[in-house]
Design a protein around this motif. Structure first.
Motif, PDB file in Angstrom:
ATOM      1  N   ILE A 305      64.497  43.800   7.755  1.00  0.00           N
ATOM      2  CA  ILE A 305      63.328  42.834   8.500  1.00  0.00           C
ATOM      3  C   ILE A 305      62.670  42.297   7.301  1.00  0.00           C
ATOM      4  CG2 ILE A 305      61.160  42.635   9.760  1.00  0.00           C
ATOM      5  CD1 ILE A 305      62.074  45.343  11.284  1.00  0.00           C
ATOM      6  N   TYR A 306      62.462  40.912   7.327  1.00  0.00           N
ATOM      7  CA  TYR A 306      61.517  40.251   6.260  1.00  0.00           C
ATOM      8  C   TYR A 306      60.123  40.004   6.853  1.00  0.00           C
ATOM      9  CZ  TYR A 306      66.393  39.371   4.786  1.00  0.00           C
ATOM     10  OH  TYR A 306      67.713  39.438   4.089  1.00  0.00           O
ATOM     11  N   TYR A 307      59.400  40.668   6.281  1.00  0.00           N
ATOM     12  CA  TYR A 307      58.053  40.519   6.723  1.00  0.00           C
ATOM     13  C   TYR A 307      57.275  39.645   5.983  1.00  0.00           C
ATOM     14  CZ  TYR A 307      58.521  44.668   9.791  1.00  0.00           C
ATOM     15  OH  TYR A 307      58.837  45.606  10.576  1.00  0.00           O
ATOM     16  N   ALA A 308      56.464  38.299   6.527  1.00  0.00           N
ATOM     17  CA  ALA A 308      56.157  37.134   5.809  1.00  0.00           C
ATOM     18  C   ALA A 308      54.659  36.966   6.349  1.00  0.00           C
ATOM     19  CB  ALA A 308      57.185  36.033   5.815  1.00  0.00           C
ATOM     20  N   ASP A 309      54.115  36.004   5.671  1.00  0.00           N
ATOM     21  CA  ASP A 309      52.844  35.163   6.382  1.00  0.00           C
ATOM     22  C   ASP A 309      52.990  34.502   7.449  1.00  0.00           C
ATOM     23  OD1 ASP A 309      54.071  33.919   4.482  1.00  0.00           O
ATOM     24  OD2 ASP A 309      52.360  32.924   3.686  1.00  0.00           O
ATOM     25  N   VAL A 310      54.453  33.932   7.725  1.00  0.00           N
ATOM     26  CA  VAL A 310      54.602  32.890   8.766  1.00  0.00           C
ATOM     27  C   VAL A 310      56.113  33.309   9.336  1.00  0.00           C
ATOM     28  CG1 VAL A 310      53.217  30.905   7.690  1.00  0.00           C
ATOM     29  CG2 VAL A 310      55.648  31.311   7.327  1.00  0.00           C
ATOM     30  N   GLU A 311      56.343  33.110  10.535  1.00  0.00           N
ATOM     31  CA  GLU A 311      57.508  33.352  11.185  1.00  0.00           C
ATOM     32  C   GLU A 311      58.636  32.153  10.873  1.00  0.00           C
ATOM     33  OE1 GLU A 311      59.519  34.197  15.683  1.00  0.00           O
ATOM     34  OE2 GLU A 311      57.486  33.207  15.273  1.00  0.00           O
ATOM     35  N   ASP A 312      59.718  32.555  10.316  1.00  0.00           N
ATOM     36  CA  ASP A 312      60.845  31.434  10.307  1.00  0.00           C
ATOM     37  C   ASP A 312      61.868  32.055  11.006  1.00  0.00           C
ATOM     38  OD1 ASP A 312      63.316  30.237   9.117  1.00  0.00           O
ATOM     39  OD2 ASP A 312      61.903  29.467   7.582  1.00  0.00           O
ATOM     40  N   ARG A 313      62.412  31.296  12.130  1.00  0.00           N
ATOM     41  CA  ARG A 313      63.319  31.899  13.053  1.00  0.00           C
ATOM     42  C   ARG A 313      64.754  31.855  12.320  1.00  0.00           C
ATOM     43  NH1 ARG A 313      61.674  29.991  18.958  1.00  0.00           N
ATOM     44  NH2 ARG A 313      59.466  31.040  18.938  1.00  0.00           N
ATOM     45  N   GLU A 314      64.992  30.936  11.290  1.00  0.00           N
ATOM     46  CA  GLU A 314      66.319  30.640  10.656  1.00  0.00           C
ATOM     47  C   GLU A 314      66.599  31.888   9.979  1.00  0.00           C
ATOM     48  OE1 GLU A 314      66.838  26.939   8.963  1.00  0.00           O
ATOM     49  OE2 GLU A 314      66.130  25.709  10.714  1.00  0.00           O
ATOM     50  N   ILE A 315      65.482  32.340   9.154  1.00  0.00           N
ATOM     51  CA  ILE A 315      66.046  33.376   8.230  1.00  0.00           C
ATOM     52  C   ILE A 315      66.610  34.725   8.862  1.00  0.00           C
ATOM     53  CG2 ILE A 315      65.045  35.017   6.140  1.00  0.00           C
ATOM     54  CD1 ILE A 315      63.335  32.588   5.307  1.00  0.00           C
ATOM     55  N   PRO A 316      65.857  35.299   9.756  1.00  0.00           N
ATOM     56  CA  PRO A 316      64.700  35.107  10.340  1.00  0.00           C
ATOM     57  C   PRO A 316      63.500  35.957   9.431  1.00  0.00           C
ATOM     58  CG  PRO A 316      65.555  36.627  11.771  1.00  0.00           C
ATOM     59  CD  PRO A 316      66.622  36.219  10.594  1.00  0.00           C
ATOM     60  N   THR A 317      62.210  35.540   9.727  1.00  0.00           N
ATOM     61  CA  THR A 317      61.166  36.385   9.118  1.00  0.00           C
ATOM     62  C   THR A 317      60.274  36.785  10.454  1.00  0.00           C
ATOM     63  OG1 THR A 317      59.698  34.613   8.859  1.00  0.00           O
ATOM     64  CG2 THR A 317      61.176  35.316   6.881  1.00  0.00           C
ATOM     65  N   VAL A 318      59.510  37.911  10.042  1.00  0.00           N
ATOM     66  CA  VAL A 318      58.551  38.285  11.096  1.00  0.00           C
ATOM     67  C   VAL A 318      57.119  38.211  10.307  1.00  0.00           C
ATOM     68  CG1 VAL A 318      57.646  40.214  12.445  1.00  0.00           C
ATOM     69  CG2 VAL A 318      60.149  40.111  12.210  1.00  0.00           C
ATOM     70  N   ALA A 319      56.265  37.370  11.282  1.00  0.00           N
ATOM     71  CA  ALA A 319      54.967  37.131  10.764  1.00  0.00           C
ATOM     72  C   ALA A 319      54.055  38.499  11.019  1.00  0.00           C
ATOM     73  CB  ALA A 319      54.407  36.086  11.645  1.00  0.00           C
ATOM     74  N   CYS A 320      53.463  39.096   9.747  1.00  0.00           N
ATOM     75  CA  CYS A 320      52.962  40.386  10.049  1.00  0.00           C
ATOM     76  C   CYS A 320      51.484  40.121  10.257  1.00  0.00           C
ATOM     77  CB  CYS A 320      53.176  41.028   8.475  1.00  0.00           C
ATOM     78  SG  CYS A 320      52.327  40.305   7.145  1.00  0.00           S
ATOM     79  N   GLY A 321      51.160  38.859  10.160  1.00  0.00           N
ATOM     80  CA  GLY A 321      49.619  38.794  10.966  1.00  0.00           C
ATOM     81  C   GLY A 321      48.724  38.819   9.919  1.00  0.00           C
ATOM     82  N   VAL A 322      49.053  38.821   8.293  1.00  0.00           N
ATOM     83  CA  VAL A 322      48.315  38.958   7.110  1.00  0.00           C
ATOM     84  C   VAL A 322      48.281  37.707   6.197  1.00  0.00           C
ATOM     85  CG1 VAL A 322      47.499  40.281   5.142  1.00  0.00           C
ATOM     86  CG2 VAL A 322      48.264  41.491   7.236  1.00  0.00           C
ATOM     87  N   PRO A 323      47.548  37.100   5.902  1.00  0.00           N
ATOM     88  CA  PRO A 323      47.800  35.802   4.946  1.00  0.00           C
ATOM     89  C   PRO A 323      48.201  36.411   3.493  1.00  0.00           C
ATOM     90  CG  PRO A 323      45.601  35.718   5.962  1.00  0.00           C
ATOM     91  CD  PRO A 323      46.186  37.144   6.199  1.00  0.00           C
ATOM     92  N   ASN A 324      48.925  35.450   2.892  1.00  0.00           N
ATOM     93  CA  ASN A 324      49.528  35.845   1.604  1.00  0.00           C
ATOM     94  C   ASN A 324      48.285  36.011   0.583  1.00  0.00           C
ATOM     95  OD1 ASN A 324      51.545  36.709  -0.100  1.00  0.00           O
ATOM     96  ND2 ASN A 324      51.119  34.537  -1.231  1.00  0.00           N
ATOM     97  N   THR A 325      48.487  36.797  -0.317  1.00  0.00           N
ATOM     98  CA  THR A 325      47.308  36.772  -1.388  1.00  0.00           C
ATOM     99  C   THR A 325      48.318  36.685  -2.654  1.00  0.00           C
ATOM    100  OG1 THR A 325      47.628  39.236  -1.496  1.00  0.00           O
ATOM    101  CG2 THR A 325      45.707  38.239  -0.212  1.00  0.00           C
ATOM    102  N   GLU A 326      47.382  36.581  -3.891  1.00  0.00           N
ATOM    103  CA  GLU A 326      48.203  36.115  -4.961  1.00  0.00           C
ATOM    104  C   GLU A 326      48.784  37.490  -5.669  1.00  0.00           C
ATOM    105  OE1 GLU A 326      48.933  33.289  -6.758  1.00  0.00           O
ATOM    106  OE2 GLU A 326      48.670  32.200  -5.023  1.00  0.00           O
ATOM    107  N   ARG A 327      47.966  38.316  -5.331  1.00  0.00           N
ATOM    108  CA  ARG A 327      48.152  39.974  -6.268  1.00  0.00           C
ATOM    109  C   ARG A 327      47.919  40.904  -4.885  1.00  0.00           C
ATOM    110  NH1 ARG A 327      43.973  37.443  -8.334  1.00  0.00           N
ATOM    111  NH2 ARG A 327      45.208  36.675  -9.910  1.00  0.00           N
ATOM    112  N   GLY A 328      48.360  42.082  -5.415  1.00  0.00           N
ATOM    113  CA  GLY A 328      48.002  43.261  -4.713  1.00  0.00           C
ATOM    114  C   GLY A 328      48.621  43.539  -3.411  1.00  0.00           C
ATOM    115  N   HIS A 329      48.384  42.716  -2.326  1.00  0.00           N
ATOM    116  CA  HIS A 329      49.020  42.929  -1.003  1.00  0.00           C
ATOM    117  C   HIS A 329      48.844  44.109  -0.379  1.00  0.00           C
ATOM    118  CE1 HIS A 329      51.186  39.552  -2.754  1.00  0.00           C
ATOM    119  NE2 HIS A 329      51.617  40.056  -3.775  1.00  0.00           N
ATOM    120  N   CYS A 330      47.710  44.693  -0.530  1.00  0.00           N
ATOM    121  CA  CYS A 330      47.379  46.037   0.189  1.00  0.00           C
ATOM    122  C   CYS A 330      47.465  45.904   1.590  1.00  0.00           C
ATOM    123  CB  CYS A 330      45.958  46.609  -0.574  1.00  0.00           C
ATOM    124  SG  CYS A 330      45.745  48.358   0.351  1.00  0.00           S
TER     125      CYS A 330
END
Length: 541
Positions: A305-330
């Motif tokens: 599963i690819y967890y991302a900030d947005v959904e992309d149905r072609e890849i596909p990705t799952v939007a995890c509901g958390v905006p991307n940050t430059e670092r950390g990603h806690c």
């Protein structure tokens, strides 16, 4: 300091029988620190402590491997013979955990030395063994007899960096450090000096605040910071378990290269089919970094599963509901863990089937292992499955476990800070660990432990804090790597079949995957200068 009652747990072997004089003729006499060869009879009066550095006593698989190492030493010790009328060597064996107070992290060596245990200071030599170290005990004792134990001596198979590497804090030093997995020795003179240092500087972090490579950092303390001793290179300590000669007095097992606990590949495939890979990514990386994952190791991962900030149905990705940050990603990691738990029914209590799989698994609970990694992680799912299969076979399903590359934010005495699994190399949680981090993540007073200081808090370090608070053990694997292949000693990498690397900067990641991680049907042992099991000339335990 460990209590006196715990000393009863140590294995002390007072050896007596008849040793032929030829014992002392196994290797040429080395020059001692005073310039003259030590007397061969000195081995008979020596006190040697073997410290077993087990990966984890909380992991059944590693406990079993450490028990085999203990028996390997004990069985040889019982067969030792000495000349009539001579004194016998005093050989002791201790687990690293028995040399420190309960709860102290021993993986990074320094807490053992800071513990000032009498067994350390009363030994002529202390020999540190990894659980996959094997040895010719007669040859090793004979070799140690050539040295003056009152001098500060640090003896091992040598490694030296060829550049400035992040895993070694970009140090410009070119000092030698030991390949610890085939063992290394410290003399009483060195042990005494180190213990005295830590009596004065117990809370001192040392030169490095972060603990990354215990072998390098130990050598740095001894050679660079304290100027006590440079590593004495001993070529008879052989890093690899293949192409051994009779001159090798220590070596590593085939299990060190890559664990193999099942006789056939179908069992490993079953573990892989019950492993879910969760890749952290974001939209800006879809066409670049993430494409490498999809072109390489994702083809070997049946569940990803690819967890991302947005959904992309072609890849596909799952939007995890958390905006991307430059670092950390806690925050992203925390959310992913909860999504994995919710979709896999981890609240169900588990028991093991005969093959080690989780009985609680059903259509709503398909997976025994959950692997979390970055989108610039390169890994081999099949090799990882071989490692996890060993844990699945031996670890009770209700016993939480995290497998990863262990780093530490720790004081030298191990009393402050915490270890953590590096995120870039990837880490694996069994169902019980995922349940503990999500469904059962309440600490004292019912406070939820798994909270981020901020959205940009380091995700892997935050995970380390949570795991320590929830008493979930982290089991280190030397086959997982937080950096690129070029950041590690070629000798170290040639002795193993790596499972993962991290980062694409100044690297062709697809080629790196092909060179280091792609198994071409017959396992990567067929690649140049890696060796194969057929070359193994020593009995495995």
């Amino acid at each position: 300091m460990a209590s006196l009652s715990r000393l009863r747990n140590f294995t002390t072997l007072i050896l007596s029988a008849t040793l032929l004089y030829g014992f002392f003729m196994l290797t040429p006499a080395a020059e001692s620190e005073t310039g003259t060869a030590a007397s061969p009879s000195s081995v008979l009066k020596s006190r040697v402590l073997f410290v077993l550095m087990c990966q984890s006593q909380a992991a059944s698989f590693h406990k079993q491997r450490c028990d085999l190492l203990r028996r390997h030493i004990e069985d040889q010790a019982k067969e030792l013979k000495v000349p009539a009328g001579a004194e016998t060597p005093d050989i002791s064996i201790a687990l690293a955990e028995d040399l420190v107070d309960p709860g102290i992290e021993t993986f990074f060596y320094l807490p053992i030395l800071a513990g000032n245990h009498t067994q350390l200071t009363q030994s002529d030599f202390v020999f540190f063994c990894h659980e996959e170290t094997r040895m010719n005990l007669v040859g090793l004792l004979n070799q140690l007899a050539q040295y003056n134990s009152s001098k500060p001596l640090f003896i091992g198979s040598p490694l030296r960096d060829e550049g400035y590497y992040i895993v070694h804090h970009f140090s410009q030093s070119r000092h030698l450090y030991p390949f610890v997995y085939c063992g290394f020795a410290m003399s009483n003179g060195l042990i005494t000096s180190l213990v005295e240092h830590f009596q004065v500087n117990k809370a001192k972090l040392g030169e490095y605040e972060f603990r990354i490579d215990p072998a390098y950092e130990l050598a740095s303390l001894i050679s660079i910071e304290l100027h006590l001793a440079n590593l004495t290179a001993l070529s008879a300590m052989c890093p690899r378990s293949v192409n051994l000669t009779d001159s090798c007095i220590t070596w590593t097992t085939e299990m060190f290269r890559l664990p193999q606990c099942f006789p056939n590949s179908s069992a490993v495939s079953a573990v892989l089919n019950r492993t879910l890979f969760a890749v952290k990514t974001h939209q800006a990386n879809f066409a670049t970094v993430l494409s490498v994952v999809r072109d390489t190791w994702a083809k070997e991962a049946p569940n990803i599963i690819y967890y991302a900030d947005v959904e992309d149905r072609e890849i596909p990705t799952v939007a995890c509901g958390v905006p991307n940050t430059e670092r950390g990603h806690c925050d992203k990691l925390n959310r992913i863990l909860h999504l994995l738990a919710e979709s896999n029914n981890v609240s169900a209590q588990a028991t093991n089937n005969a093959d080690g799989s989780d009985k609680s698994n059903s259509s709503s609970a398909l997976f025994d292992w959950f692997v979390v990694c970055d989108d610039d992680t390169l890994l081999s799912p099949s090799r990882l499955a071989r490692l996890l299969a060993c844990h699945s076979l031996s670890q009770p399903a209700d016993s939480p476990l995290v497998v990863g590359e262990k780093y530490g934010y720790l004081s030298a005495d191990g009393r402050h800070g915490y270890p953590y699994p590096t995120g870039g190399s990837g880490f694996a949680l069994n169902r019980a660990a995922l349940r503990r981090l999500t469904v059962e993540a309440n600490g004292a007073g019912g406070i939820v432990v798994t909270r981020c200081g901020s959205a940009e808090s380091p995700d892997d370090m935050s995970l380390g804090v949570w795991l320590r608070s929830l008493s979930v053990p982290i089991v280190h694997s030397h086959l997982l790597h937080q950096a690129k292949p070029v950041e590690y000693s070629p000798v170290l990498l040639r002795a193993q079949l790596p499972i993962s690397f991290h980062k694409h900067l100044d690297l062709d990641p697809r080629q790196a995957y092909r060179d280091w991680l792609l198994d071409a049907g017959t396992d990567a042992a067929s690649k140049p200068d890696v060796g194969s099991a057929d070359d193994h000339k020593r009995d495995e335990l």
